[in-house]
Design a protein around this motif. Structure first.
Motif, short mmCIF file in Angstrom:
data_model
loop_
_atom_site.label_atom_id
_atom_site.label_comp_id
_atom_site.label_asym_id
_atom_site.label_seq_id
_atom_site.Cartn_x
_atom_site.Cartn_y
_atom_site.Cartn_z
N ASP A 114 49.66 4.09 57.58
CA ASP A 114 49.21 2.83 56.99
C ASP A 114 48.94 1.82 58.11
N GLU A 115 47.77 1.21 58.11
CA GLU A 115 47.38 0.33 59.22
C GLU A 115 48.29 -0.88 59.35
N ASP A 116 48.72 -1.46 58.23
CA ASP A 116 49.61 -2.61 58.30
C ASP A 116 50.92 -2.23 58.98
N TYR A 117 51.42 -1.04 58.64
CA TYR A 117 52.67 -0.57 59.25
C TYR A 117 52.49 -0.33 60.75
N ASN B 272 50.33 -1.68 62.71
CA ASN B 272 50.15 -2.97 63.37
C ASN B 272 51.48 -3.68 63.59
N GLN B 273 52.45 -3.46 62.69
CA GLN B 273 53.79 -4.00 62.89
C GLN B 273 54.45 -3.34 64.10
N LYS C 30 53.46 -4.68 67.50
CA LYS C 30 54.01 -5.98 67.92
C LYS C 30 55.28 -5.84 68.77
N VAL D 39 44.69 2.33 65.55
CA VAL D 39 45.55 1.16 65.76
C VAL D 39 46.37 1.31 67.04
#
Length: 330
Positions: A123-126, A128-129, A132, A146
């Motif tokens: 999952d891209e949101d995951y 991206n986390q 960070k 990503v």
């Protein structure tokens, strides 16, 4: 790309004020902070990552160390680390997203230089986390734009398995593994079958993400007369292939005389049990992954997108799909 100097000139404040707004916002007035933040967004400024002191320590997070493929891959990575003067911390997430997140935080707590990760999901949101975190992350055996990633061309691996099974004259073929539109092995497998107008019947497919009783699935393929409704099965890893073969043998079905089986990974399991398997070049995956990690450690900032590095598979044919031993004895 805009610099701190550009932001300062645009807002009309000193470089020191912009630096404080970026690094110690509590020491800047709310009005000034708002103006600087607006300028950052307007000029598309990206803050550079701080220079981090190296610890020569890498984290390795794998989903299932009981799978021989991952235990072998871990050994190769550990060996690469040793030759580069580094050590590894290993974590087994057990296909559990919560545990994976916990271990990523542990890597942060231990101030590792980088993490080699086989992620629970893409999952891209995951992802991206994960991006960070202070450390660099390299994905292994799965691909994403990503984060940097190195993997086998799984679709091609699926096609190799399908073409091998069809070359043996099989038309009624089964499948054991995840069933979803993200499983590249299955996608490539089905594409090759479709090219020969062969369809995978739903009753001949077992979704390992939904159930874990392969014995019941295999029993359902055998009728009361002891005949099997398929002549071949493709499994997405060697562990599943082993379980399928054991289930058939328990029911009196001969391998490969009655049913042929092909696995994936070419792990120690396939070598010991004489299972045909699509080979993942784990040494190359580890070597390329380490090279990529060293590149990331030299980078001053993380990219917005990366190009996955794909390695080509090969099929290793053994006794679970053809009568190699008998032919040699004749």
């Amino acid at each position: 790309m805009a610099t701190v100097r550009d932001i300062a000139a645009h807002v009309g404040v000193s470089i020191a004020t912009v630096s404080r707004a970026l690094n110690e916002p509590n020491k800047v007035s709310p009005e000034t902070l708002k103006v600087v933040e607006d300028a950052i967004n307007e000029l598309n400024y990206e803050k550079k990552l701080p220079v981090k002191k190296r610890t020569n320590l890498f984290g390795v997070i794998f989903p299932n160390i009981s799978n021989p493929f991952f235990s072998e891959l871990l050994e190769v990575i550990e060996n690469e680390a040793f030759h580069h003067g580094r050590c590894v911390l290993f974590f087994n997430s057990r296909h559990n997203l919560r545990q994976e997140k916990l271990y990523l935080q542990e890597c942060e707590n231990h101030d590792v230089d980088g993490v080699f990760l086989v992620p629970h999901c893409l999952d891209e949101d995951y992802l991206n986390q994960i991006k960070k975190y202070r450390f660099s992350t390299v994905l292994l055996t799965q691909t994403s734009t990503v984060l940097p990633s190195i993997a086998l061309e799984h679709k091609e691996g699926g096609r190799l398995a399908a073409n091998h099974l069809m070359s043996l004259g099989n038309t009624k073929i089964g499948y054991v593994g995840p069933i979803n539109d993200r499983e590249d092995k299955l996608i490539g497998f089905k594409e090759a079958l479709d090219s020969r107008h062969i369809k995978l019947a739903p009753e001949h497919m077992f979704d390992t993400e939904v159930g874990n009783n392969i014995q019941n699935f295999v029993s359902g393929l055998i009728n009361q007369d002891g005949k099997v409704s398929v002549s071949a099965i493709f499994c997405v890893n060697d562990v599943f292939a082993q379980q399928v073969i054991e289930a058939f043998l328990t029911s009196g079905i001969r391998i490969p005389d009655d049913v042929v089986v092909v696995g994936f990974d070419n792990s120690l399991t396939s070598k010991l049990l004489n299972i045909s398997s699509v080979s993942q070049p784990m040494r190359e995956i580890a070597h390329v992954g380490f090279d990529e990690m060293l590149v990331q450690l030299k980078a001053t900032e993380k990219k917005s997108a990366y190009t996955p590095q794909l390695l080509l598979p090969r099929l290793v044919v053994r006794g679970s799909s053809i009568q190699i031993v008998k032919e040699q004895q004749q």
